[in-house]
Motif scaffolding. Structure first.
Motif, short mmCIF file in Angstrom:
data_model
loop_
_atom_site.label_atom_id
_atom_site.label_comp_id
_atom_site.label_asym_id
_atom_site.label_seq_id
_atom_site.Cartn_x
_atom_site.Cartn_y
_atom_site.Cartn_z
N GLY A 62 0.77 -1.22 0.00
CA GLY A 62 0.00 0.00 0.00
C GLY A 62 0.81 1.28 0.00
O GLY A 62 0.33 2.32 0.43
N LYS A 63 2.04 1.20 -0.45
CA LYS A 63 2.89 2.39 -0.58
C LYS A 63 3.84 2.14 -1.73
O LYS A 63 3.93 1.02 -2.24
N PRO A 64 4.56 3.16 -2.18
CA PRO A 64 5.44 2.96 -3.34
C PRO A 64 6.52 1.90 -3.09
O PRO A 64 6.99 1.73 -1.97
N VAL A 65 6.88 1.21 -4.16
CA VAL A 65 7.96 0.23 -4.12
C VAL A 65 9.28 0.95 -4.37
O VAL A 65 9.42 1.68 -5.35
N VAL A 66 10.25 0.76 -3.47
CA VAL A 66 11.56 1.34 -3.65
C VAL A 66 12.27 0.60 -4.78
O VAL A 66 12.24 -0.63 -4.84
N LYS A 67 12.88 1.34 -5.68
CA LYS A 67 13.69 0.74 -6.74
C LYS A 67 15.04 0.38 -6.13
O LYS A 67 15.80 1.27 -5.71
N ALA A 68 15.35 -0.90 -6.07
CA ALA A 68 16.56 -1.35 -5.38
C ALA A 68 17.83 -0.82 -6.03
O ALA A 68 18.86 -0.75 -5.37
N ARG A 69 17.78 -0.43 -7.29
CA ARG A 69 18.97 0.16 -7.91
C ARG A 69 19.21 1.59 -7.41
O ARG A 69 20.30 2.12 -7.56
N GLU A 70 18.19 2.20 -6.83
CA GLU A 70 18.29 3.59 -6.37
C GLU A 70 18.49 3.70 -4.87
O GLU A 70 19.00 4.70 -4.37
N GLY A 71 18.05 2.71 -4.11
CA GLY A 71 18.19 2.72 -2.67
C GLY A 71 17.89 1.34 -2.12
O GLY A 71 17.14 0.59 -2.73
N ASN A 72 18.48 1.01 -1.01
CA ASN A 72 18.26 -0.31 -0.41
C ASN A 72 17.81 -0.18 1.02
O ASN A 72 18.25 0.72 1.74
N GLU A 73 16.96 -1.09 1.43
CA GLU A 73 16.53 -1.15 2.81
C GLU A 73 17.20 -2.31 3.54
O GLU A 73 17.31 -2.30 4.75
N VAL A 74 17.67 -3.29 2.79
CA VAL A 74 18.19 -4.49 3.41
C VAL A 74 19.28 -5.10 2.52
O VAL A 74 19.27 -4.92 1.30
N VAL A 75 20.22 -5.79 3.14
CA VAL A 75 21.18 -6.63 2.43
C VAL A 75 20.92 -8.05 2.92
O VAL A 75 20.91 -8.31 4.12
N ILE A 76 20.69 -8.96 1.98
CA ILE A 76 20.40 -10.35 2.32
C ILE A 76 21.74 -11.07 2.44
O ILE A 76 22.53 -11.07 1.50
N CYS A 77 22.00 -11.67 3.58
CA CYS A 77 23.26 -12.35 3.81
C CYS A 77 23.02 -13.85 3.93
O CYS A 77 22.16 -14.28 4.70
N LEU A 78 23.78 -14.62 3.16
CA LEU A 78 23.70 -16.08 3.21
C LEU A 78 25.06 -16.63 3.59
O LEU A 78 26.09 -16.22 3.06
N SER A 79 25.07 -17.59 4.51
CA SER A 79 26.32 -18.23 4.86
C SER A 79 26.63 -19.33 3.84
O SER A 79 25.73 -19.93 3.26
N CYS A 80 27.91 -19.56 3.63
CA CYS A 80 28.37 -20.59 2.70
C CYS A 80 29.27 -21.56 3.47
O CYS A 80 29.81 -21.22 4.52
N GLU A 81 29.43 -22.75 2.91
CA GLU A 81 30.22 -23.78 3.59
C GLU A 81 31.71 -23.66 3.34
O GLU A 81 32.50 -24.30 4.03
N SER A 82 32.11 -22.84 2.34
CA SER A 82 33.53 -22.70 2.03
C SER A 82 33.77 -21.42 1.24
O SER A 82 32.83 -20.81 0.71
N ARG A 83 35.03 -21.03 1.16
CA ARG A 83 35.41 -19.89 0.31
C ARG A 83 35.06 -20.20 -1.14
O ARG A 83 34.62 -19.32 -1.88
N GLU A 84 35.27 -21.45 -1.53
CA GLU A 84 34.99 -21.86 -2.90
C GLU A 84 33.51 -21.71 -3.23
O GLU A 84 33.16 -21.32 -4.35
N GLU A 85 32.64 -22.00 -2.27
CA GLU A 85 31.21 -21.83 -2.51
C GLU A 85 30.87 -20.35 -2.70
O GLU A 85 30.07 -20.00 -3.57
N VAL A 86 31.49 -19.47 -1.91
CA VAL A 86 31.29 -18.03 -2.09
C VAL A 86 31.67 -17.65 -3.52
O VAL A 86 30.89 -17.03 -4.25
#
Length: 132
Positions: A62-86
């Protein structure tokens, strides 16, 4: 108590976004998907995302959608099992049309790098040494 994490992301083109994330190895559950949204499995059984067309997403908030290329509200962080997976996931993201906003950071006990998906959402991939 078993909990799920489900976050919602607005996307400009649902089919292109599904192709992008499929190239990274994520899968989709058609039972919870339709022309307006796709239920993406990130970590089976626990972490999921609902990719929603911008129009559908906007109808939910019910409000405008932020364009993620112009501004961000969150950074999604995922853990990986190794440097190689990153490194592997970063390479897949770039090959599928994403970009890396910064070079990898190696602190010895922790290694991370981020990518921006095709809609501009920021994702960070991190490996941490088990004994850190």
């Amino acid at each position: 108590m078993n909990k799920l994490v489900i976050f919602n992301l607005p996307v400009q083109d649902l089919d292109k976004s599904k192709a992008f994330f499929s190239a990274l190895g994520f899968t989709f559950n058609p039972k919870f998907s339709n022309a307006n949204a796709a239920y993406m499995n990130i970590v089976d059984g626990s972490v999921h995302a609902m990719l929603s067309t911008e129009a559908f997403f906007q109808s939910l908030i019910g409000k405008p959608v932020v364009k993620a290329r112009e501004g961000n509200e969150v950074v999604i962080c995922l853990s990986c099992e190794s440097r190689e997976e990153v490194d592997s996931l970063i390479a897949k993201a770039v090959a599928a049309g994403g970009r890396t906003p910064h070079p990898p950071e190696d602190n010895g006990f922790m290694y991370d790098q981020g990518f921006e998906d095709i809609d501009g959402h920021l994702w960070n991939l991190v490996w941490m040494a088990p004994d850190a």
